[in-house]
Motif scaffolding. Structure first.
Motif, PDB file in Angstrom:
ATOM      1  N   GLU A 129      42.545  16.163 -70.706  1.00 28.74           N
ATOM      2  CA  GLU A 129      41.981  17.063 -69.681  1.00 28.74           C
ATOM      3  C   GLU A 129      42.951  18.135 -69.229  1.00 28.74           C
ATOM      4  OE1 GLU A 129      38.810  15.936 -67.442  1.00 28.74           O
ATOM      5  OE2 GLU A 129      38.256  15.253 -69.442  1.00 28.74           O
ATOM      6  N   GLY A 130      43.937  18.424 -70.089  1.00 29.00           N
ATOM      7  CA  GLY A 130      44.825  19.545 -69.803  1.00 29.00           C
ATOM      8  C   GLY A 130      44.205  20.836 -70.317  1.00 29.00           C
ATOM      9  N   VAL A 131      44.901  21.932 -70.044  1.00 28.54           N
ATOM     10  CA  VAL A 131      44.389  23.240 -70.466  1.00 28.54           C
ATOM     11  C   VAL A 131      45.396  23.867 -71.432  1.00 28.54           C
ATOM     12  CG1 VAL A 131      43.670  25.529 -69.675  1.00 28.54           C
ATOM     13  CG2 VAL A 131      43.291  23.515 -68.205  1.00 28.54           C
ATOM     14  N   PRO A 132      45.042  23.951 -72.718  1.00 27.86           N
ATOM     15  CA  PRO A 132      45.959  24.602 -73.647  1.00 27.86           C
ATOM     16  C   PRO A 132      45.963  26.107 -73.411  1.00 27.86           C
ATOM     17  CG  PRO A 132      43.978  23.795 -74.797  1.00 27.86           C
ATOM     18  CD  PRO A 132      43.816  23.451 -73.357  1.00 27.86           C
ATOM     19  N   ARG A 133      47.147  26.696 -73.240  1.00 32.95           N
ATOM     20  CA  ARG A 133      47.264  28.149 -73.043  1.00 32.95           C
ATOM     21  C   ARG A 133      47.885  28.743 -74.298  1.00 32.95           C
ATOM     22  NH1 ARG A 133      43.957  29.606 -69.963  1.00 32.95           N
ATOM     23  NH2 ARG A 133      44.046  29.148 -67.753  1.00 32.95           N
ATOM     24  N   ALA A 134      47.063  29.381 -75.095  1.00 31.43           N
ATOM     25  CA  ALA A 134      47.570  29.968 -76.334  1.00 31.43           C
ATOM     26  C   ALA A 134      48.276  31.272 -76.026  1.00 31.43           C
ATOM     27  CB  ALA A 134      46.411  30.216 -77.290  1.00 31.43           C
ATOM     28  N   VAL A 135      49.495  31.394 -76.466  1.00 31.58           N
ATOM     29  CA  VAL A 135      50.252  32.638 -76.292  1.00 31.58           C
ATOM     30  C   VAL A 135      50.410  33.265 -77.682  1.00 31.58           C
ATOM     31  CG1 VAL A 135      52.445  33.650 -75.551  1.00 31.58           C
ATOM     32  CG2 VAL A 135      51.512  31.638 -74.347  1.00 31.58           C
ATOM     33  N   PRO A 136      49.830  34.449 -77.887  1.00 27.33           N
ATOM     34  CA  PRO A 136      49.945  35.065 -79.215  1.00 27.33           C
ATOM     35  C   PRO A 136      51.409  35.352 -79.553  1.00 27.33           C
ATOM     36  CG  PRO A 136      48.340  36.227 -77.849  1.00 27.33           C
ATOM     37  CD  PRO A 136      49.063  35.275 -76.954  1.00 27.33           C
ATOM     38  N   VAL A 137      51.813  34.956 -80.741  1.00 23.88           N
ATOM     39  CA  VAL A 137      53.173  35.256 -81.206  1.00 23.88           C
ATOM     40  C   VAL A 137      53.062  36.029 -82.514  1.00 23.88           C
ATOM     41  CG1 VAL A 137      54.312  33.321 -80.065  1.00 23.88           C
ATOM     42  CG2 VAL A 137      53.335  32.975 -82.341  1.00 23.88           C
ATOM     43  N   ASP A 138      54.059  36.864 -82.769  1.00 25.10           N
ATOM     44  CA  ASP A 138      53.995  37.697 -83.976  1.00 25.10           C
ATOM     45  C   ASP A 138      55.382  37.824 -84.602  1.00 25.10           C
ATOM     46  OD1 ASP A 138      55.379  39.352 -82.290  1.00 25.10           O
ATOM     47  OD2 ASP A 138      53.642  40.596 -81.791  1.00 25.10           O
ATOM     48  N   ALA A 139      55.469  38.741 -85.550  1.00 21.54           N
ATOM     49  CA  ALA A 139      56.720  38.884 -86.304  1.00 21.54           C
ATOM     50  C   ALA A 139      57.904  39.156 -85.383  1.00 21.54           C
ATOM     51  CB  ALA A 139      56.564  40.005 -87.325  1.00 21.54           C
ATOM     52  N   GLU A 140      57.651  39.871 -84.307  1.00 24.40           N
ATOM     53  CA  GLU A 140      58.732  40.274 -83.417  1.00 24.40           C
ATOM     54  C   GLU A 140      59.525  39.080 -82.861  1.00 24.40           C
ATOM     55  OE1 GLU A 140      58.978  42.958 -79.489  1.00 24.40           O
ATOM     56  OE2 GLU A 140      57.295  43.371 -80.823  1.00 24.40           O
ATOM     57  N   SER A 141      58.806  38.000 -82.532  1.00 23.78           N
ATOM     58  CA  SER A 141      59.511  36.811 -82.023  1.00 23.78           C
ATOM     59  C   SER A 141      59.604  35.744 -83.109  1.00 23.78           C
ATOM     60  CB  SER A 141      58.798  36.258 -80.787  1.00 23.78           C
ATOM     61  OG  SER A 141      57.504  35.811 -81.128  1.00 23.78           O
ATOM     62  N   GLY A 142      59.499  36.174 -84.377  1.00 21.80           N
ATOM     63  CA  GLY A 142      59.587  35.213 -85.479  1.00 21.80           C
ATOM     64  C   GLY A 142      58.425  34.237 -85.459  1.00 21.80           C
ATOM     65  N   TYR A 143      57.257  34.691 -84.996  1.00 19.98           N
ATOM     66  CA  TYR A 143      56.063  33.829 -84.930  1.00 19.98           C
ATOM     67  C   TYR A 143      56.337  32.543 -84.171  1.00 19.98           C
ATOM     68  CZ  TYR A 143      54.015  36.920 -88.415  1.00 19.98           C
ATOM     69  OH  TYR A 143      53.533  37.997 -89.071  1.00 19.98           O
ATOM     70  N   GLN A 144      57.118  32.656 -83.116  1.00 22.22           N
ATOM     71  CA  GLN A 144      57.469  31.505 -82.293  1.00 22.22           C
ATOM     72  C   GLN A 144      57.417  31.913 -80.835  1.00 22.22           C
ATOM     73  OE1 GLN A 144      58.095  28.398 -82.838  1.00 22.22           O
ATOM     74  NE2 GLN A 144      58.978  28.117 -84.869  1.00 22.22           N
ATOM     75  N   LEU A 145      57.180  30.965 -79.950  1.00 19.76           N
ATOM     76  CA  LEU A 145      57.363  31.248 -78.533  1.00 19.76           C
ATOM     77  C   LEU A 145      58.837  31.576 -78.305  1.00 19.76           C
ATOM     78  CD1 LEU A 145      55.352  28.498 -76.579  1.00 19.76           C
ATOM     79  CD2 LEU A 145      54.750  30.909 -76.917  1.00 19.76           C
ATOM     80  N   ALA A 146      59.085  32.532 -77.426  1.00 19.53           N
ATOM     81  CA  ALA A 146      60.456  32.947 -77.114  1.00 19.53           C
ATOM     82  C   ALA A 146      60.670  32.752 -75.614  1.00 19.53           C
ATOM     83  CB  ALA A 146      60.642  34.408 -77.500  1.00 19.53           C
ATOM     84  N   PRO A 147      61.925  32.789 -75.161  1.00 16.97           N
ATOM     85  CA  PRO A 147      62.183  32.659 -73.718  1.00 16.97           C
ATOM     86  C   PRO A 147      61.352  33.640 -72.892  1.00 16.97           C
ATOM     87  CG  PRO A 147      64.243  32.570 -74.938  1.00 16.97           C
ATOM     88  CD  PRO A 147      63.180  32.863 -75.941  1.00 16.97           C
ATOM     89  N   THR A 148      61.194  34.864 -73.385  1.00 15.45           N
ATOM     90  CA  THR A 148      60.418  35.858 -72.610  1.00 15.45           C
ATOM     91  C   THR A 148      58.962  35.410 -72.435  1.00 15.45           C
ATOM     92  OG1 THR A 148      60.134  37.031 -74.674  1.00 15.45           O
ATOM     93  CG2 THR A 148      61.741  37.953 -73.151  1.00 15.45           C
ATOM     94  N   HIS A 149      58.405  34.787 -73.450  1.00 20.22           N
ATOM     95  CA  HIS A 149      57.028  34.277 -73.319  1.00 20.22           C
ATOM     96  C   HIS A 149      56.947  33.242 -72.201  1.00 20.22           C
ATOM     97  CE1 HIS A 149      56.628  35.372 -77.771  1.00 20.22           C
ATOM     98  NE2 HIS A 149      55.761  36.146 -77.145  1.00 20.22           N
ATOM     99  N   LEU A 150      57.940  32.378 -72.152  1.00 18.35           N
ATOM    100  CA  LEU A 150      57.919  31.322 -71.124  1.00 18.35           C
ATOM    101  C   LEU A 150      58.007  31.945 -69.734  1.00 18.35           C
ATOM    102  CD1 LEU A 150      58.084  29.361 -73.467  1.00 18.35           C
ATOM    103  CD2 LEU A 150      59.901  28.137 -72.300  1.00 18.35           C
ATOM    104  N   GLU A 151      58.920  32.914 -69.601  1.00 20.61           N
ATOM    105  CA  GLU A 151      59.066  33.603 -68.310  1.00 20.61           C
ATOM    106  C   GLU A 151      57.740  34.254 -67.904  1.00 20.61           C
ATOM    107  OE1 GLU A 151      61.428  33.470 -66.312  1.00 20.61           O
ATOM    108  OE2 GLU A 151      63.370  33.300 -67.326  1.00 20.61           O
ATOM    109  N   GLN A 152      57.109  34.878 -68.878  1.00 16.62           N
ATOM    110  CA  GLN A 152      55.911  35.677 -68.621  1.00 16.62           C
ATOM    111  C   GLN A 152      54.674  34.818 -68.332  1.00 16.62           C
ATOM    112  OE1 GLN A 152      55.714  38.218 -72.008  1.00 16.62           O
ATOM    113  NE2 GLN A 152      54.132  39.501 -71.096  1.00 16.62           N
ATOM    114  N   HIS A 153      54.547  33.707 -69.033  1.00 15.29           N
ATOM    115  CA  HIS A 153      53.277  32.969 -68.988  1.00 15.29           C
ATOM    116  C   HIS A 153      53.336  31.681 -68.172  1.00 15.29           C
ATOM    117  CE1 HIS A 153      51.252  35.579 -71.909  1.00 15.29           C
ATOM    118  NE2 HIS A 153      52.423  35.647 -72.498  1.00 15.29           N
ATOM    119  N   TRP A 154      54.517  31.306 -67.709  1.00 16.74           N
ATOM    120  CA  TRP A 154      54.624  30.041 -66.967  1.00 16.74           C
ATOM    121  C   TRP A 154      53.990  30.231 -65.582  1.00 16.74           C
ATOM    122  CZ3 TRP A 154      57.523  26.085 -69.534  1.00 16.74           C
ATOM    123  CH2 TRP A 154      57.423  24.841 -68.910  1.00 16.74           C
ATOM    124  N   GLY A 155      52.936  29.501 -65.324  1.00 13.66           N
ATOM    125  CA  GLY A 155      52.238  29.659 -64.051  1.00 13.66           C
ATOM    126  C   GLY A 155      52.368  28.423 -63.175  1.00 13.66           C
ATOM    127  N   ALA A 156      51.673  28.450 -62.054  1.00 16.98           N
ATOM    128  CA  ALA A 156      51.773  27.363 -61.076  1.00 16.98           C
ATOM    129  C   ALA A 156      51.293  26.032 -61.668  1.00 16.98           C
ATOM    130  CB  ALA A 156      50.946  27.713 -59.839  1.00 16.98           C
TER     131      ALA A 156
END
Ligand SMILES: Cc1ncc(COP(=O)(O)O)c(C=O)c1O
Length: 382
Positions: A129-156
């Motif tokens: 019953e969790g909510v998967p939050r898909a974060v699009p990744v591309d060549a720029e971050s090596g098709y991986q989540l990066a620290p900036t993604h975590l900073e940007q998308h981490w919510g309450a």
């Protein structure tokens, strides 16, 4: 259940098997498991266990000597000391992923996942019953989540971020610095980083280490399936923070009691020098396949902007060849006898413009596959 999607590749695989039963030759580049058999020392240890009648339940966290052997592997491979009490043996990485989600996620909690990513992850989150939050990744971050993604998308409501390095489907690594930064960010946000290291060992370039080396509050998932060529034995493990071990033990007791006993005895031979020598030879073979396949696919018009450093996958852009990767994969199978995985299996980030090639097949077969694709595309193969 209604929200869980099947692995679309299974339908394609079933069709490939059907065509083979009709006598067609199919080049398999869709299957996500090593083509190598389980190394002989592991099989011998498994047979010995069967003959000795080692067929009773083990303790839920695993055979004590296997947990010690895994701890020894962390010492020899990564140079770090992990107490065996933090190592829990599971029925593959799959069970470990299920357990970690059950342990960390309350209904409504969010988990950040890179897209494209391993398809089951969002479903493990959903099951609890969790909510998967898909974060699009591309060549720029090596098709991986990066620290900036975590900073940007981490919510309450974000409880965790889940990454795999090397990744399925992209084969790319998260650099040591980035991984360390992501551990820090997750901790600062009061959440957790879960790192799936199932493709560790199958790395062809680049420095990497286990996330367990940085911190003892991360959850590390691993498995005997891929590097150790033991998919069907259904055996994996996780390294968990000390405080979580009893709780996860309790969950695993209730969910499946224990991992298969003969498989655990067999895996005791997985870390022996003789086995590791076999696996190193196979790793080099995978590397040779990658080094052949990536340029060959680029030559056919597939876009592979980042060289995959590990696993046995190439995630290729097919936007110059088709606007519909699913139809492309189906047609390629029917007309050319080559099976590949359409992007739809890995998320919602431009799946129609991507396909995954698995090089869990001999170089000769890969060459034949490339020649068939070239013919299918009306090009000359290389
Ligand atoms: C990234 C990733 N994690 C986990 C798994 C599950 O593996 P197993 O349960 O065989 O250990 C897979 C299988 O393909 C995978 O690709």
């Amino acid at each position: 259940m209604a929200e869980i999607e099947p692995f679309h590749v299974m339908a394609l695989l079933a069709r490939a098997r059907e065509l083979e039963a009709q006598g067609r030759s199919i080049i398999h580049m869709e299957i996500g498991e090593p083509d190598f058999p389980t190394p002989a020392p592991i099989i011998r240890a498994g047979v010995r266990a069967l003959e000795k009648g080692e067929l009773f339940y083990t303790p839920t966290p695993g055979l004590p000597q296997l947990r010690e052997a895994i701890a020894g592997y962390y010492r020899s491979r990564y140079g770090i000391a992990i107490s065996a009490s933090r190592i829990l043996v599971t029925t593959g990485a799959s069970a470990a992923l299920m357990l970690v989600c059950a342990a960390l996620i309350d209904p409504g909690d969010e988990v950040l996942l890179g897209d494209p990513g391993y398809p089951a992850n969002r479903h493990f989150v959903r099951v609890v019953e969790g909510v998967p939050r898909a974060v699009p990744v591309d060549a720029e971050s090596g098709y991986q989540l990066a620290p900036t993604h975590l900073e940007q998308h981490w919510g309450a409501r974000t409880a965790a971020a889940l990454v795999a390095s090397p990744s399925n489907p992209t084969g790319t690594l998260i650099s040591t610095e980035r991984l360390a930064a992501m551990v820090e960010i997750a901790r600062a946000k009061g959440g957790t980083l879960i790192v799936d290291e199932i493709y560790h060992g199958l790395v062809y370039e680049g420095e990497y280490t286990t996330a367990a080396a940085f911190a003892d509050d991360v959850f590390v998932i691993n498995s005997f399936s891929k590097y150790f060529n033991m998919t069907g034995w259904r055996l994996g493990w996780m390294v968990v923070p000390e405080a979580y071990a009893p709780g996860i033990d309790k969950l695993a007791q209730n969910l499946y009691l224990a991992a298969p006993t003969p498989a655990q005895h067999a895996a005791l031979a997985a870390f022996e020098p003789e086995t590791l020598a076999i696996l190193e030879k196979r790793r080099r073979e995978f590397q040779a396949r990658r080094d052949y396949l990536v340029p060959a696919l680029r030559g056919l018009g597939f876009d592979i902007p980042v060289m995959p450093q590990g696993a046995f996958y190439v995630y290729a852009g097919c936007g110059r060849l088709t606007k519909d990767s699913l139809a492309f994969a189906n047609e390629l199978l029917e007309r050319a006898g080559v099976a590949i995985t359409p992007g739809i299996d890995f998320g919602a980030n431009a799946p129609e413009r991507h396909v995954r090639f698995a090089y869990a097949n001999s170089i000769e077969r890969l060459k034949e596959g490339v020649a068939r694709i070239a013919k299918f595309l009306g090009k000359t193969g290389n």
